[in-house]
Write an enzyme that holds these catalytic residues in place. Structure first.
Site, PDB file in Angstrom:
ATOM      1  CB  SER A 178      -0.883   0.002   1.256  1.00 57.38           C
ATOM      2  OG  SER A 178      -1.515   1.255   1.400  1.00 57.38           O
ATOM      3  CE1 TYR A 195      -4.715  -1.980   5.077  1.00 62.38           C
ATOM      4  CE2 TYR A 195      -3.644   0.133   4.677  1.00 62.38           C
ATOM      5  CZ  TYR A 195      -4.232  -1.019   4.196  1.00 62.38           C
ATOM      6  OH  TYR A 195      -4.345  -1.222   2.838  1.00 62.38           O
TER       7      TYR A 195
END
Ligand SMILES: NC(=O)c1ccc[n+]([C@@H]2O[C@H](COP(=O)([O-])OP(=O)(O)OC[C@H]3O[C@@H](n4cnc5c(N)ncnc54)[C@H](O)[C@@H]3O)[C@@H](O)[C@H]2O)c1
Ligand SMILES: [Zn+2]
Length: 590
Positions: A467, A480
């Site tokens: 990401s 995350y």
């Protein structure tokens, strides 16, 4: 004849006409059916096939001695029919059956009569053990053990089948195969080879047979298979050299297409799953043929030189040359985690569109199966349940992949989830969940997959969907983003470790993929929209405005990058992350 066959194409690039087209055209009947039924070929390959034909059919079905399919065979059958007006068809020695009739229904009825009468005769007259006595230690292993051994051997077997060019595989433990391998005559019969042209064009003339009992260890089996492979290649080369003439097409590869493992089953190979599956189905037919022929008499297939003339026949070569160019990912077998939704589903769809066989793995078996069914039939995509945090489940998924498609080449660590919380609200459970699925889950998947990639010796690709957040630091994202950073470093670590095996490990850094994403639909999107003060349905457009290119990122854009990473064009790239974020300065890699 090669050129004339072009007139028989069903339109431009239509299905190639059968090499038996001449027979259909020249035999004087309105309808002519030519078939390769097990019972018919059993009579056709029995050493006394002509006498058996007389015994079973009297003068209603006539014996035609072996001749290569083509123009002269058509003329032979036509003359035979004229001389025998009472006949409804013939047994073609070494090959199959042909029947005729005034209408399609008549012709079908005559074909069925020949097939059923031959089958009934075999059933009524066969000796009890056509394949000889039971071989000690060669009986089928129990279900679980058989599957486990098949999965353990599959990567090595694919390496064997793919020495000359990469192949997709198919595994079957059909009763007929296990029974054949459990009896004493199987080595002799397998060596004699298949007889029907349709069969050996798909199976090669002979299979590779492991000559160890079912109880042999995986290590011993692998060691012996390696020796047998060298011998098989040398023998196939010798077969080519013995029979080739100056105008023969070049040798098409010396690896086996059928590999038989006593107690375990059969592995068959081809340029795609359908071809591999059909090769296996044809070898089961060949086993049925040998059982029928040996039950009545002695199996006597056509001569090696005749087989060679068909295998390397100009008409057959022309058919192969007409095949469309393979797609970029043809023969590659992919496993995509979290592929029932969003980015993963787009990746699985794209890889399949580029020719790969795809396994869609996700938490929910029904959703995984539904996504796979949207992508294509079971020769293209299959769905299965695998929680990436569960090592046993991941191993089982990899086993299913290698048993379904023969191996594994391309792994995408995509499964993930996102909980956006500030540090003080992030619970240990939040932390564990995200690290378990993304950091630990990727590690487990990469580990299980690498075992196969290394044994297969065909290189491979592992792609991580990391990401932007693996490098970008913002608030409310501790668990995350830390998990994503962990995944991103796995890319570099594994690129360093697996390079010597030809395995490339790369990553993608997407950002702001709202449409189609379950992560955004599941509450995260609403929260982010609230943070930015925009309606949730405009969140994608809002993210787009923040990018350098002012473009919204869709799941397909991430899938495009995965394809680019796995294509031959990036063959010399490993340890790389590609941003797919429409341009986010703060996430530039340096
Ligand atoms: N959407 C984005 O903007 C974005 C941005 C950067 C990275 N990513 C990453 O892309 C990946 C896919 O995200 P998405 O947006 O398509 O989300 P998604 O929710 O649509 O898809 C994720 C899939 O993973 C599956 N999954 C979750 N836990 C699993 C587990 N333990 N085992 C197996 N499967 C599991 C889910 O069932 C779901 O089908 C994730 O890793 C995500 O972090 C997404
Ligand atoms: Zn035929």
């Amino acid at each position: 004849m090669v050129a004339a066959f072009d007139y028989c194409l069903h339109g431009k690039e239509g299905a190639a006409p059968s090499i038996d087209t001449a027979m259909h055209g020249l035999v004087g009947a309105a309808h002519v059916d030519h078939l390769h039924p097990d019972s018919g070929i059993a009579i056709a390959t029995a050493v006394d096939g002509e006498a058996l034909t007389k015994k079973i059919f009297g003068d209603t079905v006539v014996w035609v001695p072996w001749r290569r399919p083509g123009f002269q065979l058509g003329l032979d059958i036509a003359a035979m029919k004229d001389a025998n007006p009472q006949a409804i068809g013939c047994i073609l020695g070494g090959h199959g059956i042909t029947a005729w009739g005034d209408s399609s229904a008549d012709c079908e009825g005559n074909s069925l009569h020949i097939i059923e009468a031959a089958a009934a005769y075999i059933a009524g007259h066969s000796r009890p053990e056509p394949f000889g006595p039971v071989l000690d230690g060669y009986a089928a292993l129990p279900d679980q053990e058989r599957r486990a051994k098949a999965a353990a051997l599959a990567p090595t077997l694919r390496a064997i089948a793919s020495h000359d060019k990469p192949m997709v595989g198919h595994y079957t433990d059909a009763e007929a195969v296990l029974d054949f391998l459990a009896h004493a005559e199987h080595p002799r019969l397998a060596k004699l080879g298949t007889s029907c042209p349709d069969h050996f064009l798909r199976t090669k003339v002979k299979p590779l047979v492991l000559d160890l009992p079912a109880t042999a260890s995986v290590e011993d089996a692998i060691a012996r298979l390696t020796e047998l492979h060298s011998a098989y290649r040398a023998e196939y080369q010798a077969y080519y050299d013995r029979n080739a003439t100056p105008d023969s097409p070049a040798i098409r590869g010396a690896d086996p297409l059928i590999i038989l493992v006593p107690g375990v089953g059969m592995f068959s190979y081809g340029k795609d799953k359908q071809t591999a599956r059909v090769a296996g189905e044809f070898y089961v037919n060949a086993i049925n043929v040998m059982r029928g022929a040996e039950g009545l008499s002695t199996y006597a297939p056509i001569d090696e030189s005749e087989k060679f003339r068909i295998e390397y026949w100009a008409l057959e070569e022309a058919k192969l040359q007409r095949m469309p160019k393979p797609k970029p990912l043809a023969t590659r077998i992919a496993l995509v985690t979290g592929a029932a939704s969003g980015i993963g589903k787009a990746i699985a769809t794209r890889l399949a569109a580029e020719g790969a066989c795809v396994v869609v793995a996700d938490l929910d078996p029904d959703k995984a199966a539904a996504a796979a069914a949207e992508i294509g039939g079971t020769d293209v995509a299959v769905g299965l349940a695998a929680d990436v945090t569960d090592e046993a489940a991941v191993r089982a998924a990899v086993d299913t992949t290698v048993l379904t498609f023969g191996g594994l080449d391309l792994v995408v660590n995509n499964a993930g989830l996102s909980l956006s919380k500030p540090l003080l609200e992030t619970t240990v459970a939040d932390w564990d969940l995200q690290h378990n699925v993304m950091a630990k889950g990727s590690f487990i998947v990469s580990k299980a997959a690498a075992r196969v990639l290394i044994e297969q010796k065909l290189g491979g690709d592992i792609v991580y969907i990391s990401s932007k957040n693996s490098i970008f630091a913002g608030p409310s994202n501790i668990a995350y983003s830390a998990a994503k950073a962990d995944q991103a470093h796995q890319v570099r670590l594994l690129a360093a470790e697996l390079g010597e095996h030809g395995v490339r490990v790369n990553g993608i850094n997407p950002d702001g993929v709202v449409r189609g994403s379950g992560i955004f639909a599941g509450g995260w999107g609403a929260k982010r929209a609230a943070v930015y003060g925009v309606p949730e349905e405009e969140l994608g457009a809002h993210y787009a405005k923040r990018t350098l290119l002012k473009r919204e990122v869709l799941p397909e854009h991430v899938a495009n990058a995965v394809f680019a990473l796995c294509s031959a064009d990036l063959s010399h790239t490993t340890g790389l992350h590609i941003p797919v974020d429409a341009g986010v300065t703060a996430a530039f890699l340096r």
